[in-house]
Design a protein around this motif. Sequence first.
Motif, PDB file in Angstrom:
ATOM      1  N   SER A 105      50.412  43.346  56.178  1.00 20.92           N
ATOM      2  CA  SER A 105      52.034  43.600  56.484  1.00 20.92           C
ATOM      3  C   SER A 105      52.325  43.978  58.191  1.00 20.92           C
ATOM      4  CB  SER A 105      52.334  45.013  55.586  1.00 20.92           C
ATOM      5  OG  SER A 105      51.266  45.739  56.003  1.00 20.92           O
ATOM      6  N   HIS A 106      51.382  44.227  59.118  1.00 24.42           N
ATOM      7  CA  HIS A 106      51.719  44.080  60.367  1.00 24.42           C
ATOM      8  C   HIS A 106      52.312  42.880  61.091  1.00 24.42           C
ATOM      9  CE1 HIS A 106      50.248  48.480  60.700  1.00 24.42           C
ATOM     10  NE2 HIS A 106      51.558  48.405  61.342  1.00 24.42           N
ATOM     11  N   GLU A 107      50.972  41.562  60.800  1.00 21.52           N
ATOM     12  CA  GLU A 107      51.561  40.177  60.916  1.00 21.52           C
ATOM     13  C   GLU A 107      52.996  40.133  60.691  1.00 21.52           C
ATOM     14  OE1 GLU A 107      46.543  38.482  60.857  1.00 21.52           O
ATOM     15  OE2 GLU A 107      47.850  38.685  58.785  1.00 21.52           O
ATOM     16  N   LEU A 108      53.131  40.032  59.341  1.00 22.36           N
ATOM     17  CA  LEU A 108      54.493  39.731  59.273  1.00 22.36           C
ATOM     18  C   LEU A 108      55.503  40.760  59.651  1.00 22.36           C
ATOM     19  CD1 LEU A 108      53.516  38.887  55.188  1.00 22.36           C
ATOM     20  CD2 LEU A 108      54.485  37.376  56.846  1.00 22.36           C
ATOM     21  N   GLY A 109      55.007  41.629  59.823  1.00 26.06           N
ATOM     22  CA  GLY A 109      56.427  42.361  60.388  1.00 26.06           C
ATOM     23  C   GLY A 109      56.890  43.205  59.379  1.00 26.06           C
ATOM     24  N   ILE A 110      56.710  43.284  58.016  1.00 26.37           N
ATOM     25  CA  ILE A 110      57.125  44.622  57.407  1.00 26.37           C
ATOM     26  C   ILE A 110      56.719  45.666  57.205  1.00 26.37           C
ATOM     27  CG2 ILE A 110      57.622  42.357  56.186  1.00 26.37           C
ATOM     28  CD1 ILE A 110      55.243  42.020  54.023  1.00 26.37           C
ATOM     29  N   TRP A 111      55.703  46.162  58.031  1.00 26.44           N
ATOM     30  CA  TRP A 111      55.868  47.440  57.790  1.00 26.44           C
ATOM     31  C   TRP A 111      56.028  48.656  57.721  1.00 26.44           C
ATOM     32  CZ3 TRP A 111      50.731  49.355  56.425  1.00 26.44           C
ATOM     33  CH2 TRP A 111      51.346  51.520  55.967  1.00 26.44           C
ATOM     34  N   PRO A 112      57.276  48.448  58.975  1.00 27.02           N
ATOM     35  CA  PRO A 112      58.327  49.630  59.085  1.00 27.02           C
ATOM     36  C   PRO A 112      58.705  49.642  57.681  1.00 27.02           C
ATOM     37  CG  PRO A 112      57.790  48.073  61.057  1.00 27.02           C
ATOM     38  CD  PRO A 112      56.794  47.770  60.720  1.00 27.02           C
ATOM     39  N   HIS A 113      58.947  48.480  57.301  1.00 27.68           N
ATOM     40  CA  HIS A 113      59.671  48.647  56.285  1.00 27.68           C
ATOM     41  C   HIS A 113      59.410  49.243  54.288  1.00 27.68           C
ATOM     42  CE1 HIS A 113      62.206  46.731  52.915  1.00 27.68           C
ATOM     43  NE2 HIS A 113      61.460  46.260  51.889  1.00 27.68           N
ATOM     44  N   LEU A 114      57.847  48.784  54.311  1.00 29.09           N
ATOM     45  CA  LEU A 114      57.410  49.620  53.846  1.00 29.09           C
ATOM     46  C   LEU A 114      57.150  50.919  53.970  1.00 29.09           C
ATOM     47  CD1 LEU A 114      53.574  47.701  53.459  1.00 29.09           C
ATOM     48  CD2 LEU A 114      55.657  48.093  51.639  1.00 29.09           C
ATOM     49  N   LEU A 115      57.302  51.637  54.993  1.00 28.24           N
ATOM     50  CA  LEU A 115      57.633  52.802  55.667  1.00 28.24           C
ATOM     51  C   LEU A 115      58.638  53.535  55.191  1.00 28.24           C
ATOM     52  CD1 LEU A 115      55.220  53.286  59.061  1.00 28.24           C
ATOM     53  CD2 LEU A 115      54.544  54.000  56.495  1.00 28.24           C
TER      54      LEU A 115
END
Length: 127
Positions: A19-29
């Motif tokens: 999710s970090h690699e795809l740049g979606i980690w902030p969205h998950l949070l």
Amino acid sequence: MSPSKRKLIILDANVIIHSHELGIWPHLLNQFDVCIMGTVIDEEAKYFQSQTGIKTDIDLKKSETDGKIKRLDPELAHTEKIYKEYKEIFIKGLDAGERDAITILNSGNFNEHLFCSGDKSAIKAAA
């Protein structure tokens, strides 16, 4: 934890790293109250490599301290129950994170949570 957000338990490091690699980690949070296994916070998800090849640190301990994620550690009684219920050969084949994930899944304390894992053993145990 926000009462309006759905609760998501991430059981292994691969989900966090990807999710970090795809740049979606902030969205998950932003979309979920994210709970992460203590072993993953302490030992596993430490960095990711961007699509341009740049190695970037992941600091889950800071995210925990900042209240962005919640740490989950299984209770000893639940861990002992897992050792009694599953065959020894199955338990011995698990790493600490997989064992803790299975313990959390079988504790009965997280029925309102969504679970996300890529660990084959954890998925088999949950089925």
